[in-house]
Scaffold this motif. Structure first.
Motif, short mmCIF file in Angstrom:
data_model
loop_
_atom_site.label_atom_id
_atom_site.label_comp_id
_atom_site.label_asym_id
_atom_site.label_seq_id
_atom_site.Cartn_x
_atom_site.Cartn_y
_atom_site.Cartn_z
N LYS A 1 0.83 -1.21 0.00
CA LYS A 1 0.00 0.00 0.00
C LYS A 1 0.86 1.25 0.00
CE LYS A 1 -1.18 1.94 3.67
NZ LYS A 1 -1.66 2.27 5.03
N GLN A 2 1.84 1.33 0.89
CA GLN A 2 2.64 2.54 1.01
C GLN A 2 3.52 2.77 -0.23
OE1 GLN A 2 4.64 2.75 4.92
NE2 GLN A 2 2.92 4.05 5.48
N ARG A 3 4.04 1.70 -0.80
CA ARG A 3 4.86 1.85 -2.01
C ARG A 3 4.00 2.31 -3.19
NH1 ARG A 3 9.16 -3.25 -1.53
NH2 ARG A 3 10.06 -2.54 0.45
N ALA A 4 2.76 1.83 -3.23
CA ALA A 4 1.85 2.29 -4.29
C ALA A 4 1.43 3.74 -4.06
CB ALA A 4 0.62 1.38 -4.35
N GLN A 5 1.30 4.13 -2.79
CA GLN A 5 0.89 5.50 -2.47
C GLN A 5 1.91 6.54 -2.93
OE1 GLN A 5 0.20 4.95 1.75
NE2 GLN A 5 -2.01 5.14 1.52
#
Length: 275
Positions: free
Chosen positions: A113-117
């Motif tokens: 999630k954070q890498r995609a964000q």
């Protein structure tokens, strides 16, 4: 823990988790980008604020369910929980063990999630494939230690405070708090816990987003905190604190309020079925 209590905690916790994570996802994206070493603008600013939401959608239910099943089970097993002056210890122990178990599910979801964000041009599937290709399955658990070290202090503050506020409100009005009152208590407890644990959240974000092979990527929380302090000072350690407090206060209201409401409804249904 009885089978009925297990199912109630599972369903109530999972439902609460899905509600809060999906409703507050945009605030979480903004907070992550503020904490990113690349900076807010370079990671997308206000564009693509739902980047990474599929990862959250998949992980929310089992993550929250695992936490509350463990939390309620440990509370029921600790024999000294009936002593009012020791009840905060019960809640601390239950919440800590709940976080350790839940993070086994939460961390892989959080990493993707954070890498995609911070890379809104990449889809969640692409980010998952890239992580597995470059780092293997262990890449999904980068930041597990830092996440646990963030979540345990958070829960040590939030859950005893939540239970205390509910008991205090119940005592003041002469009956058990309603679900909306439990939600208000959850908002206050969550906001306070969010404020004091923000530096740990910053360290966790930096570790998860760090380039493979870098010193920060090793997962050393103290190193990550020192690096942020050295480069950005106190403001860096508390970067993203406003959206974090806002999101977690609202999250505490929705999460703990929904949990309390769904749990009470399922308990009532279970009582009717046994008659």
């Amino acid at each position: 823990m009885k089978r009925q209590d297990f199912l109630i905690s599972l369903l109530a916790g999972g439902t609460a988790g899905v509600c809060v994570d999906l409703v507050l996802f945009p605030l979480d994206t903004i907070k992550t980008r503020l904490q990113s070493p690349q900076g807010f603008s370079k990671t997308g600013g206000f564009r693509g604020i739902y980047a990474g939401v599929p990862s959250t959608a998949v992980g929310s239910f089992p993550n929250a369910a695992a936490f509350f099943v463990t939390y309620e089970y440990v509370k029921s097993m600790l024999t000294f929980s009936s002593s009012s002056y020791l009840s905060p210890v019960t809640h601390m122990c239950a919440a800590s063990l709940g976080e350790i178990v839940a993070c086994l599910i939460r961390v892989p979801s959080e990493v993707i999630k954070q890498r995609a964000q911070v890379s809104p041009s990449c889809s969640t599937y692409q980010m998952l494939a890239n992580t597995l290709h470059q780092e293997g399955i262990w890449g999904l658990y980068r930041g597990y230690k830092s996440t646990v070290l963030r979540e345990i202090p958070f829960s040590l503050v939030q859950f005893p405070l939540w239970e205390f506020l509910k008991d205090l409100w119940s005592w003041k009005q002469g009956h058990v708090v309603d679900s909306w009152q439990a939600a208000v208590c959850g908002a206050f407890a969550g906001g306070f816990a969010a404020a004091v644990t923000t530096p740990l959240d910053v360290a966790k974000t930096r570790i998860m987003l760090a380039k493979k092979g870098s010193s920060t990527a090793s997962g050393n929380v103290l190193f990550a905190l020192h690096h942020v302090w050295k480069m950005q000072g106190i403001s860096g350690l508390f970067s993203g604190i406003v959206p974090r407090i806002t999101a977690i206060s609202l999250g505490g209201f929705i999460f703990l309020g929904a949990y309390d409401k769904v749990r009470s409804l399922l308990t009532q249904l279970g009582t009717k079925d046994t008659r």
